[in-house]
Design an enzyme around this catalytic site. Structure first.
Site, mmCIF file in Angstrom:
data_model
loop_
_atom_site.group_PDB
_atom_site.id
_atom_site.type_symbol
_atom_site.label_atom_id
_atom_site.label_comp_id
_atom_site.label_asym_id
_atom_site.label_seq_id
_atom_site.Cartn_x
_atom_site.Cartn_y
_atom_site.Cartn_z
ATOM 1 N N ASP A 64 0.966 -1.172 0.014
ATOM 2 C CA ASP A 64 -0.085 0.084 -0.002
ATOM 3 C C ASP A 64 0.887 1.302 -0.109
ATOM 4 O OD1 ASP A 64 -2.410 -1.174 0.015
ATOM 5 O OD2 ASP A 64 -2.972 -0.431 2.095
ATOM 6 N N TYR B 115 1.882 4.932 1.653
ATOM 7 C CA TYR B 115 1.604 5.332 3.240
ATOM 8 C C TYR B 115 0.348 6.035 3.294
ATOM 9 C CZ TYR B 115 6.805 4.455 3.350
ATOM 10 O OH TYR B 115 8.153 4.258 3.297
ATOM 11 N N PHE C 71 7.777 3.257 -0.833
ATOM 12 C CA PHE C 71 8.818 3.302 0.285
ATOM 13 C C PHE C 71 9.251 4.561 0.364
ATOM 14 C CE2 PHE C 71 9.093 -1.274 -0.825
ATOM 15 C CZ PHE C 71 8.790 -1.845 0.555
ATOM 16 N N HIS D 194 10.364 -8.793 4.584
ATOM 17 C CA HIS D 194 10.112 -7.322 4.215
ATOM 18 C C HIS D 194 10.852 -6.514 5.347
ATOM 19 C CE1 HIS D 194 7.410 -3.787 4.429
ATOM 20 N NE2 HIS D 194 7.019 -4.281 3.260
#
Length: 225
Positions: free
Chosen positions: A65, A67, A78, A188
């Protein structure tokens, strides 16, 4: 709302953008943007495609997703704009870079557009989200669209390095022709899992080795301050 992607992406995605589910997704997003605070801003939904044209893609870093807090999402997985606190996952990405390259200087900001400009496609599997509600725009069509993006890169290009971090990203391996492309996997970078191998994964130097092998210029991972 009408989807508008960068020209070289539009050429390869032309048929996909005519699919009925895209019309449904556009309608859904129009309603969402009218009724809620949605990130990123409308004009930045396809920023990853603008920054990294189809023929320029050398590596793909896959997020989930965008942020979901104010000011963070700008359409690059990111990444956050300068002046916004660096999120924990990105802090761990910087730590992994420092572990990979001894002289790496950890940037004071989280703007990753320097990577995108060099051919790193920073792609989220879902491209929009409601404020404060992680996962709120999943299962409305975005995943089908971004799966197609990955598949087209696999089919029409060669020698791309796919960096797949975490189980949802690793599920995309089935879309990639491993005889033509490279896949690097690890956990992750979130604080929940980064200490189980992400921080020492050396994916960045490995990406550059693979790109050199393909006769491509390596990525300069050192983000200017």
């Amino acid at each position: 709302m009408k989807f508008s992607v960068e020209e070289t992406w539009n050429e390869v995605l032309n048929d996909e953008l005519k699919q009925p589910y895209i019309k449904e997704l556009e309608k859904f997003l129009e309603k969402e943007y009218n009724e809620y605070t949605i990130f990123p801003p409308v004009d930045l939904i396809f920023e990853a495609f603008r920054k990294t044209p189809f023929n320029n893609v050398k590596a793909v870093i896959l997020g989930q997703d965008p942020y979901h807090k104010i000011g963070q999402a700008r359409g690059l997985a990111f990444s956050v704009p300068r002046g916004i606190t660096i999120p924990p996952s990105l802090r761990n990405i910087y730590k992994a870079l420092k572990s990979d390259f001894e002289d790496y200087q950890i940037p004071s900001h989280g703007d990753l557009s320097f990577w995108a400009d060099q051919g790193v496609l920073l792609l989220n599997t879902t491209l929009t989200v409601r404020e404060g509600q992680a996962g709120s725009h999943q299962k409305h069509g975005w995943e089908r669209f971004t799966d197609k993006v990955i598949q087209l890169l696999s089919d029409k290009r060669e020698g791309i390095v796919f960096l797949l971090w975490g189980n949802p990203a690793k599920e995309k391996i089935k879309l990639i022709d491993t005889s033509k492309h490279y896949i690097l996997t690890t956990v992750h970078p979130s604080p929940l899992s980064a200490h189980h191998g992400f921080l020492t994964c050396r994916h960045f130097s490995e990406t550059n080795e693979l790109l050199r092998k393909e006769g491509e210029d390596p990525i300069d991972w050192q983000i200017p301050s």
